[in-house]
Design an enzyme around this catalytic site. Structure first.
Site, short mmCIF file in Angstrom:
data_model
loop_
_atom_site.label_atom_id
_atom_site.label_comp_id
_atom_site.label_asym_id
_atom_site.label_seq_id
_atom_site.Cartn_x
_atom_site.Cartn_y
_atom_site.Cartn_z
N THR A 3 -29.15 41.46 14.52
CA THR A 3 -29.79 40.53 13.59
C THR A 3 -29.29 40.82 12.17
O THR A 3 -29.25 41.97 11.75
CB THR A 3 -31.31 40.73 13.63
OG1 THR A 3 -31.72 40.64 14.99
CG2 THR A 3 -32.02 39.67 12.81
N LYS A 59 -32.47 32.82 14.20
CA LYS A 59 -33.02 34.12 14.64
C LYS A 59 -34.12 34.59 13.68
O LYS A 59 -35.18 35.04 14.11
CB LYS A 59 -31.87 35.14 14.72
CG LYS A 59 -32.31 36.56 15.00
CD LYS A 59 -32.90 36.73 16.38
CE LYS A 59 -33.52 38.11 16.55
NZ LYS A 59 -34.34 38.22 17.75
N TYR A 78 -46.38 49.60 20.86
CA TYR A 78 -46.69 48.41 20.04
C TYR A 78 -46.95 47.18 20.90
O TYR A 78 -47.47 46.18 20.43
CB TYR A 78 -45.56 48.15 19.03
CG TYR A 78 -44.37 47.39 19.56
CD1 TYR A 78 -44.34 46.00 19.55
CD2 TYR A 78 -43.27 48.06 20.09
CE1 TYR A 78 -43.25 45.31 20.06
CE2 TYR A 78 -42.19 47.38 20.59
CZ TYR A 78 -42.18 46.01 20.58
OH TYR A 78 -41.11 45.33 21.08
N LYS A 79 -46.61 47.29 22.20
CA LYS A 79 -46.67 46.10 23.06
C LYS A 79 -47.04 46.51 24.48
O LYS A 79 -46.62 47.59 24.93
CB LYS A 79 -45.25 45.52 23.04
CG LYS A 79 -45.06 44.22 23.71
CD LYS A 79 -43.61 43.82 23.52
CE LYS A 79 -43.28 42.70 24.45
NZ LYS A 79 -41.90 42.31 24.37
N CYS A 123 -38.76 43.74 15.43
CA CYS A 123 -38.33 42.48 14.83
C CYS A 123 -39.32 41.94 13.81
O CYS A 123 -39.03 41.90 12.62
CB CYS A 123 -38.11 41.44 15.94
SG CYS A 123 -36.89 41.97 17.14
N ARG A 179 -31.75 37.12 21.45
CA ARG A 179 -33.11 36.55 21.41
C ARG A 179 -33.93 37.17 22.53
O ARG A 179 -34.48 36.47 23.38
CB ARG A 179 -33.04 35.04 21.57
CG ARG A 179 -32.20 34.36 20.53
CD ARG A 179 -32.04 32.88 20.82
NE ARG A 179 -33.22 32.11 20.48
CZ ARG A 179 -33.54 30.95 21.06
NH1 ARG A 179 -32.77 30.45 21.99
NH2 ARG A 179 -34.63 30.30 20.69
N ARG A 204 -57.58 43.67 20.90
CA ARG A 204 -56.72 42.69 21.55
C ARG A 204 -57.54 41.67 22.30
O ARG A 204 -58.24 42.00 23.28
CB ARG A 204 -55.76 43.40 22.53
CG ARG A 204 -54.81 44.37 21.86
CD ARG A 204 -53.85 43.69 20.91
NE ARG A 204 -53.03 44.66 20.17
CZ ARG A 204 -52.27 44.33 19.14
NH1 ARG A 204 -52.25 43.10 18.68
NH2 ARG A 204 -51.56 45.24 18.53
N ASP A 260 -20.15 53.60 22.14
CA ASP A 260 -21.30 54.12 21.41
C ASP A 260 -20.88 55.42 20.74
O ASP A 260 -20.02 56.14 21.25
CB ASP A 260 -22.50 54.36 22.35
CG ASP A 260 -23.82 54.33 21.60
OD1 ASP A 260 -24.56 53.34 21.73
OD2 ASP A 260 -24.11 55.32 20.86
N1 LIG Z 1 -34.79 46.02 20.47
C1 LIG Z 1 -35.11 44.74 20.43
O1 LIG Z 1 -36.14 44.31 20.98
C2 LIG Z 1 -34.20 43.73 19.75
C3 LIG Z 1 -34.40 42.37 19.99
C4 LIG Z 1 -33.56 41.43 19.39
C5 LIG Z 1 -32.55 41.87 18.53
N2 LIG Z 1 -32.37 43.21 18.30
C6 LIG Z 1 -31.28 43.60 17.40
O2 LIG Z 1 -30.26 44.22 18.17
C7 LIG Z 1 -29.60 45.24 17.39
C8 LIG Z 1 -29.55 46.53 18.17
O3 LIG Z 1 -30.89 46.90 18.48
P1 LIG Z 1 -31.26 47.95 19.62
O4 LIG Z 1 -32.74 47.85 19.78
O5 LIG Z 1 -30.36 47.81 20.81
O6 LIG Z 1 -30.90 49.31 18.86
P2 LIG Z 1 -30.95 50.81 19.44
O7 LIG Z 1 -31.36 51.65 18.32
O8 LIG Z 1 -31.71 50.86 20.71
O9 LIG Z 1 -29.44 51.11 19.83
C9 LIG Z 1 -28.37 51.13 18.95
C10 LIG Z 1 -27.20 51.86 19.59
O10 LIG Z 1 -26.09 51.73 18.71
C11 LIG Z 1 -25.42 52.99 18.67
N3 LIG Z 1 -24.62 53.04 17.46
C12 LIG Z 1 -25.02 53.31 16.18
N4 LIG Z 1 -23.96 53.24 15.36
C13 LIG Z 1 -22.89 52.90 16.11
C14 LIG Z 1 -21.50 52.68 15.84
N5 LIG Z 1 -21.02 52.77 14.60
N6 LIG Z 1 -20.70 52.35 16.86
C15 LIG Z 1 -21.17 52.25 18.13
N7 LIG Z 1 -22.46 52.46 18.45
C16 LIG Z 1 -23.30 52.78 17.45
C17 LIG Z 1 -26.54 54.01 18.75
O11 LIG Z 1 -26.06 55.27 19.16
C18 LIG Z 1 -27.46 53.34 19.79
O12 LIG Z 1 -27.12 53.73 21.11
C19 LIG Z 1 -30.38 45.30 16.06
O13 LIG Z 1 -29.73 44.54 15.08
C20 LIG Z 1 -31.70 44.65 16.39
O14 LIG Z 1 -32.26 44.06 15.24
C21 LIG Z 1 -33.15 44.14 18.93
#
Ligand SMILES: NC(=O)c1ccc[n+]([C@@H]2O[C@H](COP(=O)([O-])OP(=O)(O)OC[C@H]3O[C@@H](n4cnc5c(N)ncnc54)[C@H](O)[C@@H]3O)[C@@H](O)[C@H]2O)c1
Length: 455
Positions: free
Chosen positions: A144, A231, A345-346, A285, A177, A430, A52
């Protein structure tokens, strides 16, 4: 020695090699979804380095602490896998990429100010990772991305960065997912993992790896673009179906229809799953993914656009309902003391991304209401960002209020003794939340006026 990509073996044997701990894995992005994924990988293959750019996140994980809250089982899994040496963390992308054979990218993929998909974080990461990959390495994209992104953007980028040709390394799209608040459960087997490779060998590796991780199994689709479409389609299905019921909710004033009854009766046919109308759609999402189609693919998508507009209008619809109900008892928004119940939101999840509470609070403040907010799962700072005076949920009963707007169906709100308040207007946003009494004037979105109250 053969890599998993080159290995001539059955899926079962590939899975065994993955589980042997011989294959070093890097998971890039230790956020809300990345850290649970890294920890589950570590549990299965005992050889994971989490990467990270945020040193605080990395230091926490290195110490066996969990910087993500609200994910059942995550803290214990991080502590255990770090203690056993299965999981470590670093900010050094180059070193992690050099050492690893499987590279899992789960960094944010966002929209820019014009609501175009913005893959810049993912691409800049993959340029650095690509520069270190060797022949036989495999890259899994879990972030995604819009349909076609792996084929048209990510593969060429990795080829250029690595100076390897297609077929010398692997690439598969393996979408996350999952939902916030149930990441471990979802990742390990609430439903199957979908994987799609850029070629056959990539898909085979993805299948072998995720058969180890996910007890519900793997659905291997034809190619990476199909997996991307799976997705996105999940999000679009939800958005369009919610828009449908939100549109129908507006007839609740004219017809004696209670949407709770409609939903439960109509959904008894197996292919019908009627969604719930409500104050709006939030989260990471559903409000975003329609733009991954509308603002990425050629073509016109009027249905998606309308659905988005309909769902985006629900906070305004909620305020209109409140205004009407206040007017019917001789009150107005201006000067009314209004409590917004729920900012997340949830239900049960401490997240506020795209929450409909934001525009609802904004419009109330603009209209001159005195606004209070309360949410049992959020800290005061997060709630305060939206405006209004923050109240602990335990204090709301002592408040003298003109109205309440229920935004989030948190379980804690089912405990509220509504009869303890003086008569007021309640806008129940709701359907899943029951506010069953006849003291208050209660308007439920989708079911209309449920009680006239004693105002
Ligand atoms: N949160 C959800 O419910 C959810 C569900 C399904 C899919 N997703 C997808 O998963 C992906 C990540 O989402 P998230 O909610 O975990 O995001 P998040 O914002 O919680 O976390 C992202 C992490 O990535 C790190 N980061 C940013 N740039 C970086 C880099 N260059 N190298 C290494 N680390 C880096 C950030 O510091 C952070 O810790 C997105 O594409 C999102 O669409 C999220």
């Amino acid at each position: 020695m053969s890599t998993l990509y080159d290995l001539d073996a059955t899926t079962k044997d590939r899975t065994k090699v993955f589980e042997s701990g011989e294959i070093p894995v890097a998971v890039y992005g230790l956020g809300k979804m990345g850290l649970p994924l890294a920890a589950v990988y570590a549990e299965n293959c005992s050889n994971v380095i989490g990467v990270d750019i945020d040193p605080e996140v990395v230091n926490a994980v290195e110490a066996g602490d969990c910087p993500i809250s609200g994910e059942p089982g995550l803290s214990a899994l991080v502590e255990e896998t770090v203690r056993e040496g299965s999981l470590s963390a670093t900010t050094n992308i180059k070193a992690a990429a050099t050492e690893s054979e499987i590279h899992v990218a789960i960094v944010p993929t966002l929209l820019d100010d014009d609501q175009n998909p913005d893959l810049s974080i993912l691409k800049s990461l993959l340029k650095k990772v690509g520069a270190q990959i060797d022949a036989g390495d495999v890259v899994f994209i879990e972030s995604t991305v819009p349909p076609g992104a792996c084929r048209d953007e990510i593969l060429p980028l990795l080829e250029e960065a690595s100076r390897l040709n297609r077929g010398e390394f692997g690439l598969a799209f393996c979408p996350e997912r999952t939902s916030s608040g149930r990441a471990i459960k979802d990742i390990t087997g609430a439903y199957p993992k979908v994987v799609g490779g850029i070629d056959e060998a990539s898909a085979r590796v993805a299948q072998a790896v995720y058969e180890s991780i996910n007890d519900a199994g793997v659905i291997r689709v034809e190619n990476a673009t199909t997996a991307e479409m799976v997705k996105i389609t999940e999000g679009l299905y939800r958005d369009v179906n919610i828009a449908l019921v939100n549109e129908l909710a507006s007839v609740a004033d004219d017809l004696p229809v209670n949407f709770r009854e409609v939903t439960s009766a109509a959904s008894t046919i197996p292919f019908i799953n009627v969604h719930e109308p409500g104050v709006g759609v939030g989260g990471h999402c559903i409000p975003y993914y329609p733009y991954f189609v509308m603002n990425w693919l050629e073509g016109d998508f009027p249905l998606l656009r309308l659905a988005r507009e309909r769902n985006d209008r629900m906070p305004e619809f909620t305020i209109d309902c409140l205004q009407d109900q206040l007017a019917s008892v001789g009150e107005s928004l201006e000067g009314s003391r209004v409590l917004v119940l729920g900012v997340a939101y949830k239900p049960g999840v401490a997240e506020t991304r795209a929450t409909p509470a934001g525009p609802i609070i904004n419009q109330l403040v603009k209209a001159g209401s005195e606004v209070f907010v309360s949410d049992p799962v959020l800290d005061d700072e997060k709630m305060g960002d939206f405006g209004g005076e923050v109240l602990p949920t335990s204090d709301i009963l002592r408040m003298d209020l003109d109205a309440v707007v229920i935004v989030t169906a948190h379980e804690e709100f089912t405990e509220i003794d509504w009869t303890a308040f003086d008569p007021m207007v309640i806008i129940n946003g709701r359907q899943s939340m029951s506010v069953d009494n006849d003291k208050h004037r209660i308007y439920t979105i989708g079911s209309g006026l449920e009680s006239e109250g004693n105002l």
